[in-house]
Write a protein that holds these residues in place. Sequence first.
Motif, short mmCIF file in Angstrom:
data_model
loop_
_atom_site.label_atom_id
_atom_site.label_comp_id
_atom_site.label_asym_id
_atom_site.label_seq_id
_atom_site.Cartn_x
_atom_site.Cartn_y
_atom_site.Cartn_z
N GLY A 188 5.86 -4.53 26.13
CA GLY A 188 5.07 -3.37 26.53
C GLY A 188 5.16 -2.25 25.52
N ARG A 189 4.78 -1.05 25.96
CA ARG A 189 4.79 0.11 25.07
C ARG A 189 6.21 0.49 24.67
N GLY A 190 6.34 0.93 23.42
CA GLY A 190 7.61 1.49 22.97
C GLY A 190 8.76 0.51 22.99
N THR A 191 8.52 -0.71 22.50
CA THR A 191 9.58 -1.72 22.48
C THR A 191 10.36 -1.63 21.17
N LEU A 192 11.67 -1.55 21.30
CA LEU A 192 12.54 -1.49 20.12
C LEU A 192 12.70 -2.88 19.55
N GLN A 193 12.43 -3.04 18.26
CA GLN A 193 12.54 -4.33 17.58
C GLN A 193 13.83 -4.36 16.76
N PHE A 194 14.55 -5.48 16.80
CA PHE A 194 15.81 -5.56 16.08
C PHE A 194 15.75 -6.50 14.88
N GLY A 195 14.59 -7.03 14.56
CA GLY A 195 14.49 -7.95 13.43
C GLY A 195 13.90 -7.30 12.19
N THR A 196 13.44 -8.14 11.29
CA THR A 196 12.80 -7.71 10.05
C THR A 196 11.36 -8.18 10.10
N GLU A 197 10.41 -7.32 9.77
CA GLU A 197 9.02 -7.77 9.81
C GLU A 197 8.20 -7.16 8.68
N VAL A 198 7.15 -7.90 8.32
CA VAL A 198 6.24 -7.47 7.27
C VAL A 198 4.95 -6.98 7.91
N VAL A 199 4.49 -5.80 7.49
CA VAL A 199 3.20 -5.26 7.93
C VAL A 199 2.29 -5.23 6.71
N SER A 200 1.13 -5.88 6.82
CA SER A 200 0.19 -5.89 5.69
C SER A 200 -1.22 -5.61 6.19
N ASP A 201 -2.07 -5.18 5.28
CA ASP A 201 -3.45 -4.91 5.68
C ASP A 201 -4.25 -6.20 5.69
N ALA A 202 -5.48 -6.13 6.23
CA ALA A 202 -6.29 -7.33 6.44
C ALA A 202 -6.61 -8.05 5.15
N ASP A 203 -6.80 -7.32 4.05
CA ASP A 203 -7.16 -7.98 2.80
C ASP A 203 -5.97 -8.28 1.90
N GLY A 204 -4.77 -8.01 2.40
CA GLY A 204 -3.57 -8.41 1.67
C GLY A 204 -3.30 -7.65 0.40
N THR A 205 -3.80 -6.41 0.29
CA THR A 205 -3.58 -5.64 -0.94
C THR A 205 -2.36 -4.74 -0.86
N ILE A 206 -1.80 -4.59 0.35
CA ILE A 206 -0.61 -3.77 0.49
C ILE A 206 0.24 -4.34 1.62
N ALA A 207 1.56 -4.30 1.44
CA ALA A 207 2.49 -4.82 2.45
C ALA A 207 3.72 -3.94 2.48
N ALA A 208 4.31 -3.81 3.66
CA ALA A 208 5.53 -3.02 3.81
C ALA A 208 6.53 -3.81 4.62
N LEU A 209 7.79 -3.68 4.26
CA LEU A 209 8.86 -4.33 5.00
C LEU A 209 9.54 -3.30 5.89
N LEU A 210 9.61 -3.60 7.18
CA LEU A 210 10.25 -2.72 8.15
C LEU A 210 11.37 -3.47 8.84
N GLY A 211 12.30 -2.71 9.41
CA GLY A 211 13.35 -3.33 10.21
C GLY A 211 14.66 -3.47 9.46
N ALA A 212 15.63 -4.09 10.15
CA ALA A 212 16.98 -4.18 9.59
C ALA A 212 17.44 -5.64 9.57
N SER A 213 18.54 -5.92 10.27
CA SER A 213 19.16 -7.25 10.23
C SER A 213 18.21 -8.33 10.73
N PRO A 214 18.26 -9.56 10.15
CA PRO A 214 19.19 -10.03 9.13
C PRO A 214 18.82 -9.65 7.70
N GLY A 215 17.69 -9.00 7.52
CA GLY A 215 17.35 -8.35 6.26
C GLY A 215 17.63 -9.12 5.00
N ALA A 216 18.56 -8.59 4.19
CA ALA A 216 18.79 -9.09 2.84
C ALA A 216 19.10 -10.59 2.79
N SER A 217 19.80 -11.12 3.79
CA SER A 217 20.14 -12.54 3.79
C SER A 217 18.91 -13.42 3.76
#
Length: 499
Positions: free
Chosen positions: A407-436
Motif C-alpha cells: 500500500g501507500r508509504g511502504t518502506l523498502q529494505f532492498g536495492t532497486e533500479v529506477v529508470s525512465d521508459a527509454d532507458g536514457t537515465i537510471a538511478a540506484l536506490l536503497g541499501a542492503s545487500p547493495g555492494a555485494s
Amino acid sequence: MSNIQRKTDVILIGAGVMSATLGALLKELAPEWEIKVFEKLANAGEESSNEWNNAGTGHAALCELNYTSEKADGSIDISKAININEQFQISRQFWAYLVNHNLIRNPQDFIMPLPHMSFVQGESDVTFLKKRFEALSHNPLFEGIEFSDDPEKLKEWMPLIMEGRTSNEPIAATKIDSGTDVNFGALTRMLFDHLQTKNVEINYKHSVENIKRTSDGSWELKVHDIDNGKIEYHTAKFVFIGCGGGSLPLLQKTGIPESKHIGGFPVSGLFMVCNNPEVIEQHHAKVYGKAKVGAPPMSVPHLDTRYIDNKKTLLFGPFAGFSPKFLKTGSNFDLLGSVKPNNVVTMLAAGVKEMALTKYLIQQVLLSNEKRMEELREFIPNAQSGDWEIVMAGQRVQVIKDTDTGGRGTLQFGTEVVSDADGTIAALLGASPGASTAVHVMLEVLEKCFPQHMIEWELKIKEMVPSYGMSLVESPEHFQEIHTSTAQTLGLCEKELVY
C-alpha cells in the motif's frame, strides 16, 4: 565564473562501487564509448562504499537470518536466500574475470575467506535455526553448512562468544566456511584505477547541481567544480545516478514519471570497534544474530572479523541513529528537501505505518555507552568497556514508495533500479545487500537501458560472468565448477589467513 559545455556518451554520478562496476562492465562491452565520472568528494569510495561505512560482508545469505523467513505453517522460505546467493556468485565471477585478465591485481587486498555463522539464543530461535539449517543444507549453494547446539562444539567455533557464558538458556549456531569479508572501499579504488587506464575521465570535487533533458533526448548536467567555482555543463546520451543517499534528490530533479511518489528515510549507523589485539585474535568469523522483535532488518546484530588495510580488526553493531542527512557529507536539509508535492502523501503514510521504526530509532539514539555494552555482552559475555570504542558508519536512505502489496508509504529494505521508459537515465536506490550484488544490479541496468545492444554483448557478458542467464541452483555441477574456480582466482581456498 565561466561556463563550459562538453558532450560525452555516458556519465556516471558518484564514485562508489556501483558506478565503478558499471564503468568496468561498459569498458569491456563498448570500449570505444566515452565515459565521464563526477564525484563530489576528493576520492573514490568515500561514502557508502568506504570500508568503515558498511559491514564488509560478502552477502550470500550464508548467515543473515532476515533472508530466510518462517511461513505460517512453520516451514522456512529460502527463496530470497537463494536469490541473494546467486547474485553474489555473479559478483565473484566478474571479480575473478578482472583478476584473470590483469585488470585488477592482488585480490587479497579486497576479499578474504572468512567463516559465516548464525548465532541464536532461546528455545524458539534455536528451533528456527535448526529448521533453517535443514532447509539450506539440501541446497547446493549452501553446501558445507553445519549446525550445532552443543556448547563444546560452539566453543571450538566461536571461543570469544562462549567464554564466560553462564546462562542455561538454549543456544545454537550454524557455520559455513565459504563466507567472505569484502573491503568494498579497496575494491572501488581498484576499479577506478583500472578505469583511468581505459581513458575514463574521473572528476573529483565536482558536484552535480541539476539534471535536465535536452531537446534531442540527451541529458544535460549542471556541474559545480568545487575547487575553482566554475560551472560546467555536460551532456550525455546515458546517465547513471549512483551516489548512495544522494541519488534520490538527483533522480527527483530529472522530472521523469518514474521518480514520482518515491521518498527516502535516512538511517545512520554506529559500530563498536575493538582496540585490544588479544581480544581480536580470539575471534575469526562473521557472526550474525537475530533482530529483536519489532526491530527493522537493518538492526540485525553481528560480530565481525574485518580485514582493513590487511590488518585484522573486530566490529560489533550496528546501532542505529537518526540524522536528516542523506549522506555523511550531506546537508541537514536533505530529508526536508526531498519532500515534494508528488510524494508528500507517500511520506506521511510511511510516518503513520512506521511508528515502530520511529520508536526504535529514538531508543537507539538515546542508548548510553553502557547500554551498548550490554548488547555487546549478549555476544561477548566478558567484554570490557575499555576495549571498545564507537565509530560512525555510513548513512543509508531506505526507499519509501507505494506498492501493490504494502500500500501507500511502504518502506523498502532492498536495492532497486529506477529508470525512465527509454532507458536514457537510471538511478540506484536503497541499501542492503547493495555492494555485494553490484554486478547483478549493474547487469540489470544494462538490460533495462541498453536492450538494443544485449544480443551483441551476450557472448562477452558470458565470458565475464559464465552463469549469466543461468540458474545455478538448478545447475549444481556448474555452480561447483564456478565456485571452485572463482575461489582459486580470488585466493579464497584457505580457510584462515594468519597475519
